[in-house]
Design an enzyme around this catalytic site. Structure first.
Site, short mmCIF file in Angstrom:
data_model
loop_
_atom_site.label_atom_id
_atom_site.label_comp_id
_atom_site.label_asym_id
_atom_site.label_seq_id
_atom_site.Cartn_x
_atom_site.Cartn_y
_atom_site.Cartn_z
N ASN A 70 35.20 37.77 38.07
CA ASN A 70 35.37 38.94 37.22
C ASN A 70 36.79 39.49 37.25
O ASN A 70 37.50 39.35 38.25
CB ASN A 70 34.39 40.05 37.65
CG ASN A 70 33.00 39.84 37.08
OD1 ASN A 70 32.86 39.38 35.96
ND2 ASN A 70 31.99 40.18 37.86
N HIS A 71 37.19 40.12 36.17
CA HIS A 71 38.45 40.86 36.08
C HIS A 71 38.12 42.29 35.67
O HIS A 71 37.10 42.55 35.02
CB HIS A 71 39.36 40.25 35.02
CG HIS A 71 39.91 38.90 35.38
ND1 HIS A 71 41.20 38.52 35.09
CD2 HIS A 71 39.35 37.84 36.01
CE1 HIS A 71 41.41 37.29 35.51
NE2 HIS A 71 40.29 36.86 36.07
#
Length: 212
Positions: A70-71
């Site tokens: 994830n970012h």
């Protein structure tokens, strides 16, 4: 597995404390099935776990994307600048607060088809089937057949009553042998010649037992 060079039981191979696999779950791959932990479980930096139940069948190319992929999406850019080093490392707080969905949990007796991808935090219920090439982005109910991108329920394998009976039966938790080959002489009701032997489960009357 003896005679099956492309199939491995996963439990003896797992070394990461972030991965739990139940008995008899296997992975099939003609190239290198022993590399499952590094090739098929991706971006797994923790603390979230991958939990795979017992008697699961994972086809070639099944991949689990974990939360480390994830970012952050709440700023002007999703780019992880602090990872580039230099003066950007002063802002490592930008890497905190990533979206978190918790552990990825695969129930018992789950079949996941060729090339399917399971996203972070997904829960796949007991007895579910995931079609080849699917991308599982949300939970799949017990004993459902799911497929597509994103994967959705195509149908349920059994009605609610039979699903409840199977969940109550929980055959994957029985101890001892699951099948006894010469049971027909011992149990008249077992017409197929095999019977279940659940030493730790309270049996129903013979007329209502599940015949396997």
């Amino acid at each position: 597995m003896e005679g099956q060079p492309r199939v491995v039981l996963l439990k003896p191979l797992v070394t990461s404390p972030l991965i739990e696999v139940g008995e008899f779950s296997y992975y099939d791959d003609p190239d290198d099935p022993t590399a499952f932990e590094t090739r098929n479980v991706l971006y797994h930096y923790g603390p979230e776990k991958l939990v795979i139940g017992k008697f699961c069948a994972l086809a070639t190319g099944v991949r689990f994307l974990m939360n480390g992929a994830n970012h952050r999406m709440d700023g002007p850019s999703t780019f992880p600048f602090p990872m580039m080093g230099g003066s950007w490392t002063d802002h490592r707080g930008l890497l905190a607060g990533l979206p978190v969905r918790g552990d990825t949990v695969i129930g018992n007796d789950v079949w996941i088809g060729h090339g399917a991808t399971v996203m972070p935090g997904v829960r796949i219920g007991h007895g579910a089937i995931v079609a080849a090439g699917s991308v599982v982005t949300r939970d799949i109910p017990d004993y459902a057949v799911a497929g597509g991108n994103p994967a959705g329920v195509i149908r349920h394998r059994y009605d609610e009553k039979d699903t409840a009976r199977l969940l109550d039966l929980a055959w994957w938790d029985w101890s001892g042998p699951l099948y006894t080959p010469d049971a027909a002489d011992e149990e008249p009701w077992a017409e197929s010649g095999v019977r279940r032997v659940p030493p730790t489960k309270k049996c129903e009357p013979a007329s209502t037992r599940w015949q396997l």
